[in-house]
Write a protein that holds these residues in place. Structure first.
Motif, short mmCIF file in Angstrom:
data_model
loop_
_atom_site.label_atom_id
_atom_site.label_comp_id
_atom_site.label_asym_id
_atom_site.label_seq_id
_atom_site.Cartn_x
_atom_site.Cartn_y
_atom_site.Cartn_z
N GLY A 114 0.52 -0.91 -0.37
CA GLY A 114 0.14 -0.29 -0.46
C GLY A 114 1.30 1.30 0.17
O GLY A 114 0.71 2.16 0.46
N GLY A 115 1.89 1.22 -0.91
CA GLY A 115 2.68 2.08 -0.87
C GLY A 115 3.81 2.62 0.30
O GLY A 115 4.53 3.64 0.75
N ARG A 116 3.65 1.68 1.55
CA ARG A 116 4.41 2.22 2.79
C ARG A 116 6.08 2.01 2.38
O ARG A 116 6.69 1.51 1.42
CB ARG A 116 4.06 0.64 3.89
N LEU A 117 6.96 2.74 3.50
CA LEU A 117 8.17 3.02 3.17
C LEU A 117 8.87 1.98 3.60
O LEU A 117 8.91 1.81 5.06
CB LEU A 117 8.29 4.85 2.93
N PHE A 118 9.87 1.58 3.29
CA PHE A 118 10.80 0.94 4.16
C PHE A 118 11.83 0.94 4.09
O PHE A 118 12.24 1.81 2.49
CB PHE A 118 10.40 -1.12 3.07
N ILE A 119 12.67 1.60 4.96
CA ILE A 119 13.81 1.75 4.75
C ILE A 119 15.47 0.85 5.03
O ILE A 119 14.90 -0.24 6.48
CB ILE A 119 13.93 2.60 5.91
N ASP A 120 15.91 0.65 4.05
CA ASP A 120 16.78 -0.90 4.40
C ASP A 120 18.01 -0.38 5.38
O ASP A 120 18.53 1.09 4.62
CB ASP A 120 17.02 -1.21 3.52
N MET A 121 18.24 -0.16 6.07
CA MET A 121 19.80 -0.31 7.02
C MET A 121 21.05 -0.85 7.02
O MET A 121 21.97 -1.03 7.73
CB MET A 121 19.60 0.85 8.48
N SER A 122 20.55 -1.96 6.00
CA SER A 122 22.12 -3.36 6.88
C SER A 122 22.05 -3.30 5.82
O SER A 122 22.71 -1.82 4.51
CB SER A 122 21.43 -4.42 5.51
N PRO A 123 24.09 -3.26 6.00
CA PRO A 123 24.85 -3.27 5.20
C PRO A 123 25.21 -4.09 3.75
O PRO A 123 26.29 -4.76 3.70
CB PRO A 123 26.37 -3.79 6.30
#
Length: 187
Positions: A85-94
């Motif tokens: 649904g247009g949700r924001l996913f923020i990835d802070m993985s290496p």
């Protein structure tokens, strides 16, 4: 704000603690369920699967091993197994730059929004809001997440599209560039 966190290793746990201390509602998930227990004691809620984690929060932050990203996002019970649904996913993985580019394309194609925020710093820096974040993705997504990321990062730079953050981290680490806030300069 209600934030989901997928991956509660050292960095994911530190991020969760920082966000809890800032007054956010935090729901966590980890492949090893016992890893979330200290966060539950600190006030977080637990999700039974990535799909359950993605169903409720305003946005989801992932902090996973490179090889786990695609499984956790696109697996049978993954973050994107429902409608994002247009949700924001923020990835802070290496993760590697190529992985970040591929993730951005796949999350967008599935109907979500994807932003990488490659962190420079360790878990102690995350707990204190002292990371340097090199964000890759759409400029609008960076700005919409800036207030939240500013709680984790003493400095946040938008460096280009998906993959640019990971590429900048690796380039800075190879060059020993203190202006980027390499891990050695943050400690």
């Amino acid at each position: 704000m209600h934030i989901g966190i997928a991956g509660t290793g050292n960095m994911g746990s530190a991020i969760a603690r920082r966000l809890l201390a800032a007054g956010h509602d935090v729901t966590v998930w980890n492949r090893t369920a016992a890893r979330v227990q200290p966060l539950l004691e600190a006030g977080a809620c637990a999700a039974g699967s990535p799909a359950v984690l993605a169903a409720g929060p305003d946005l989801v932050i992932s902090v996973l091993a490179d090889q786990a990203l695609e499984e956790v996002y696109f697996g049978e019970d993954g973050l994107l197994s429902g409608d994002p649904g247009g949700r924001l996913f923020i990835d802070m993985s290496p993760a590697a730059a190529a992985t970040q580019r591929r993730m951005g394309e796949r999350v967008t194609a599935a109907g979500g929004r994807y932003l990488e925020c490659a962190p420079l710093g360790d878990a102690a820096a995350a707990t204190q809001g002292g990371l340097v974040g090199l964000a890759g993705g759409d400029a609008w997504d960076v700005e919409s997440a800036r207030a939240l990321l500013d709680q984790l990062c003493r400095r946040l730079e938008h460096v280009g599209g998906c993959g640019a953050g990971a590429a900048a981290v690796r380039a800075g680490m190879r060059a020993g560039e203190p202006a980027l806030g390499t891990p050695a300069s943050i400690r």
